[in-house]
Design a protein around this motif. Structure first.
Motif, PDB file in Angstrom:
ATOM      1  N   UNK A  62       0.542  -1.681  -0.215  1.00 20.77           N
ATOM      2  CA  UNK A  62       0.046  -0.142   0.263  1.00 20.77           C
ATOM      3  C   UNK A  62       1.173   1.278   0.173  1.00 20.77           C
ATOM      4  N   UNK A  63       0.591   2.098  -0.594  1.00 24.11           N
ATOM      5  CA  UNK A  63       1.283   3.287  -0.621  1.00 24.11           C
ATOM      6  C   UNK A  63       1.014   4.541  -0.830  1.00 24.11           C
ATOM      7  N   UNK A  64       0.704   5.054   1.108  1.00 21.47           N
ATOM      8  CA  UNK A  64      -0.001   5.440   2.512  1.00 21.47           C
ATOM      9  C   UNK A  64       0.225   7.409   1.308  1.00 21.47           C
ATOM     10  N   UNK A  66      -0.476  11.412   0.902  1.00 16.19           N
ATOM     11  CA  UNK A  66       0.164  12.348   1.358  1.00 16.19           C
ATOM     12  C   UNK A  66       0.193  13.048   3.143  1.00 16.19           C
ATOM     13  N   UNK A  67       0.684  12.960   4.437  1.00 20.55           N
ATOM     14  CA  UNK A  67       1.060  13.054   5.862  1.00 20.55           C
ATOM     15  C   UNK A  67       0.324  11.967   6.167  1.00 20.55           C
ATOM     16  N   UNK A  68       0.622  10.997   5.489  1.00 22.17           N
ATOM     17  CA  UNK A  68       0.278   9.685   6.562  1.00 22.17           C
ATOM     18  C   UNK A  68       2.317   9.279   5.784  1.00 22.17           C
ATOM     19  N   UNK A  69       2.491   7.536   7.513  1.00 22.61           N
ATOM     20  CA  UNK A  69       3.332   6.913   6.807  1.00 22.61           C
ATOM     21  C   UNK A  69       3.106   5.806   7.014  1.00 22.61           C
ATOM     22  N   UNK A  70       4.105   3.871   6.611  1.00 23.08           N
ATOM     23  CA  UNK A  70       2.950   3.291   6.533  1.00 23.08           C
ATOM     24  C   UNK A  70       3.600   3.050   7.886  1.00 23.08           C
ATOM     25  N   UNK A  71       2.437   1.973   8.568  1.00 22.17           N
ATOM     26  CA  UNK A  71       2.887   1.340   9.704  1.00 22.17           C
ATOM     27  C   UNK A  71       4.386   0.688   9.921  1.00 22.17           C
ATOM     28  N   UNK A  72       4.196   0.381  11.362  1.00 25.29           N
ATOM     29  CA  UNK A  72       5.320  -0.507  12.043  1.00 25.29           C
ATOM     30  C   UNK A  72       5.638  -1.488  10.978  1.00 25.29           C
ATOM     31  N   UNK A  73       6.445  -2.189  10.579  1.00 24.84           N
ATOM     32  CA  UNK A  73       6.224  -3.650   9.794  1.00 24.84           C
ATOM     33  C   UNK A  73       4.975  -4.259   9.196  1.00 24.84           C
ATOM     34  N   UNK A  74       5.476  -3.306   8.123  1.00 25.66           N
ATOM     35  CA  UNK A  74       4.373  -3.225   7.349  1.00 25.66           C
ATOM     36  C   UNK A  74       3.952  -4.687   6.339  1.00 25.66           C
ATOM     37  N   UNK A  85      -6.737  -2.309  -0.773  1.00 19.37           N
ATOM     38  CA  UNK A  85      -7.407  -1.300  -1.565  1.00 19.37           C
ATOM     39  C   UNK A  85      -7.048  -0.198  -0.930  1.00 19.37           C
ATOM     40  N   UNK A  86      -5.805   0.988  -1.193  1.00 14.01           N
ATOM     41  CA  UNK A  86      -5.343   1.492  -0.328  1.00 14.01           C
ATOM     42  C   UNK A  86      -6.311   2.416  -0.195  1.00 14.01           C
ATOM     43  N   UNK A  87      -8.102   2.926  -0.679  1.00 12.80           N
ATOM     44  CA  UNK A  87      -8.467   3.595   0.245  1.00 12.80           C
ATOM     45  C   UNK A  87      -9.624   3.298   0.896  1.00 12.80           C
ATOM     46  N   UNK A  88      -9.298   1.711   1.756  1.00 15.14           N
ATOM     47  CA  UNK A  88      -9.866   1.162   2.434  1.00 15.14           C
ATOM     48  C   UNK A  88      -8.930   0.572   3.710  1.00 15.14           C
ATOM     49  N   UNK A  89      -7.695   0.197   2.971  1.00 17.65           N
ATOM     50  CA  UNK A  89      -6.688  -0.220   3.793  1.00 17.65           C
ATOM     51  C   UNK A  89      -5.955   0.930   4.594  1.00 17.65           C
ATOM     52  N   UNK A  90      -6.433   2.092   3.700  1.00 19.32           N
ATOM     53  CA  UNK A  90      -5.299   3.356   4.501  1.00 19.32           C
ATOM     54  C   UNK A  90      -5.301   3.255   6.392  1.00 19.32           C
ATOM     55  N   UNK A  91      -6.716   2.640   7.256  1.00 22.73           N
ATOM     56  CA  UNK A  91      -6.531   2.673   8.452  1.00 22.73           C
ATOM     57  C   UNK A  91      -5.926   1.332   9.472  1.00 22.73           C
ATOM     58  N   UNK A  92      -5.608   0.161   8.151  1.00 18.78           N
ATOM     59  CA  UNK A  92      -4.971  -0.262   8.656  1.00 18.78           C
ATOM     60  C   UNK A  92      -3.323  -0.065   8.747  1.00 18.78           C
ATOM     61  N   UNK A  93      -3.101   0.116   6.910  1.00 19.27           N
ATOM     62  CA  UNK A  93      -1.898   0.222   7.241  1.00 19.27           C
ATOM     63  C   UNK A  93      -1.295   1.393   7.357  1.00 19.27           C
ATOM     64  N   UNK A  94      -1.425   2.698   7.292  1.00 17.88           N
ATOM     65  CA  UNK A  94      -0.972   4.218   7.313  1.00 17.88           C
ATOM     66  C   UNK A  94      -1.274   4.556   9.450  1.00 17.88           C
ATOM     67  N   UNK A  95      -0.769   5.526   9.211  1.00 19.06           N
ATOM     68  CA  UNK A  95      -0.916   6.148  10.181  1.00 19.06           C
ATOM     69  C   UNK A  95      -0.430   7.684   9.880  1.00 19.06           C
ATOM     70  N   UNK A  96      -0.794   8.344  11.078  1.00 14.76           N
ATOM     71  CA  UNK A  96      -0.577   9.697  10.143  1.00 14.76           C
ATOM     72  C   UNK A  96       0.764  10.548  10.920  1.00 14.76           C
ATOM     73  N   UNK A  97       1.210  10.891   9.835  1.00 16.92           N
ATOM     74  CA  UNK A  97       2.516  11.219   9.933  1.00 16.92           C
ATOM     75  C   UNK A  97       2.982  12.275  11.244  1.00 16.92           C
ATOM     76  N   UNK A  98       3.578  12.187  11.618  1.00 13.17           N
ATOM     77  CA  UNK A  98       3.395  13.661  13.312  1.00 13.17           C
ATOM     78  C   UNK A  98       4.583  14.516  12.409  1.00 13.17           C
ATOM     79  N   UNK A  99       5.231  14.440  11.670  1.00 15.14           N
ATOM     80  CA  UNK A  99       5.825  15.733  10.780  1.00 15.14           C
ATOM     81  C   UNK A  99       4.321  16.632   9.928  1.00 15.14           C
ATOM     82  N   UNK A 100       3.521  15.957   9.870  1.00 11.95           N
ATOM     83  CA  UNK A 100       2.782  16.000   8.683  1.00 11.95           C
ATOM     84  C   UNK A 100       1.629  17.015  10.358  1.00 11.95           C
ATOM     85  N   UNK A 101       1.328  16.024  11.199  1.00  9.06           N
ATOM     86  CA  UNK A 101       0.326  16.654  11.433  1.00  9.06           C
ATOM     87  C   UNK A 101       0.826  16.715  13.363  1.00  9.06           C
TER      88      UNK A 101
END
Length: 116
Positions: A62-64, A66-74, A85-101
């Motif tokens: 999954x490509x996260x 903008x503003x998100x990074x991959x979870x640890x050990x994706x 499916x990036x549109x569905x799996x963002x909540x599972x595979x990505x987390x907000x990038x602390x540098x952005x948020x």
């Protein structure tokens, strides 16, 4: 031992079994797996995980956004379906990038009104 019975894999003779052999129950296989085909027959009386479930793709595909990074050990985290499916799996595979948020960068403070 990869033999299962109960909620996910129904053994022969179960009142819920759909065939003379074991069959895959139409339920969730667990996080990171998907039922191959609900009601599919198994080779023996009790189904194995390999006969009923298949492992989902991993989050490292999954490509996260903008503003998100991959979870640890994706590479160890399963997507919600067989294919990610990036549109569905963002909540599972990505987390907000602390540098952005997680910082005040880019935030303009409102004008202080008599508070010092």
């Amino acid at each position: 031992d990869d033999t299962f019975s109960g909620a996910y894999f129904l053994p022969y003779g179960s009142p819920d079994a759909a065939a003379e052999t074991g069959c895959c129950a139409p339920t969730d296989c667990g996080e990171g797996f998907t039922v191959v085909e609900a009601g599919a027959s198994c080779a023996g009386e009790i189904c194995t995980e390999g006969e009923c479930c298949t492992e989902n793709e991993k989050c490292d595909t999954v490509t996260c956004p903008e503003g998100y990074i991959a979870v640890a050990a994706p590479e160890t985290v399963g997507c919600t379906g067989l294919a990610c499916d990036a549109s569905v799996d963002v909540a599972v595979c990505c987390t907000k990038d602390p540098a952005a948020f997680g910082t005040c960068e880019g935030y303009v403070c409102p004008q202080a009104k008599g508070v010092y």
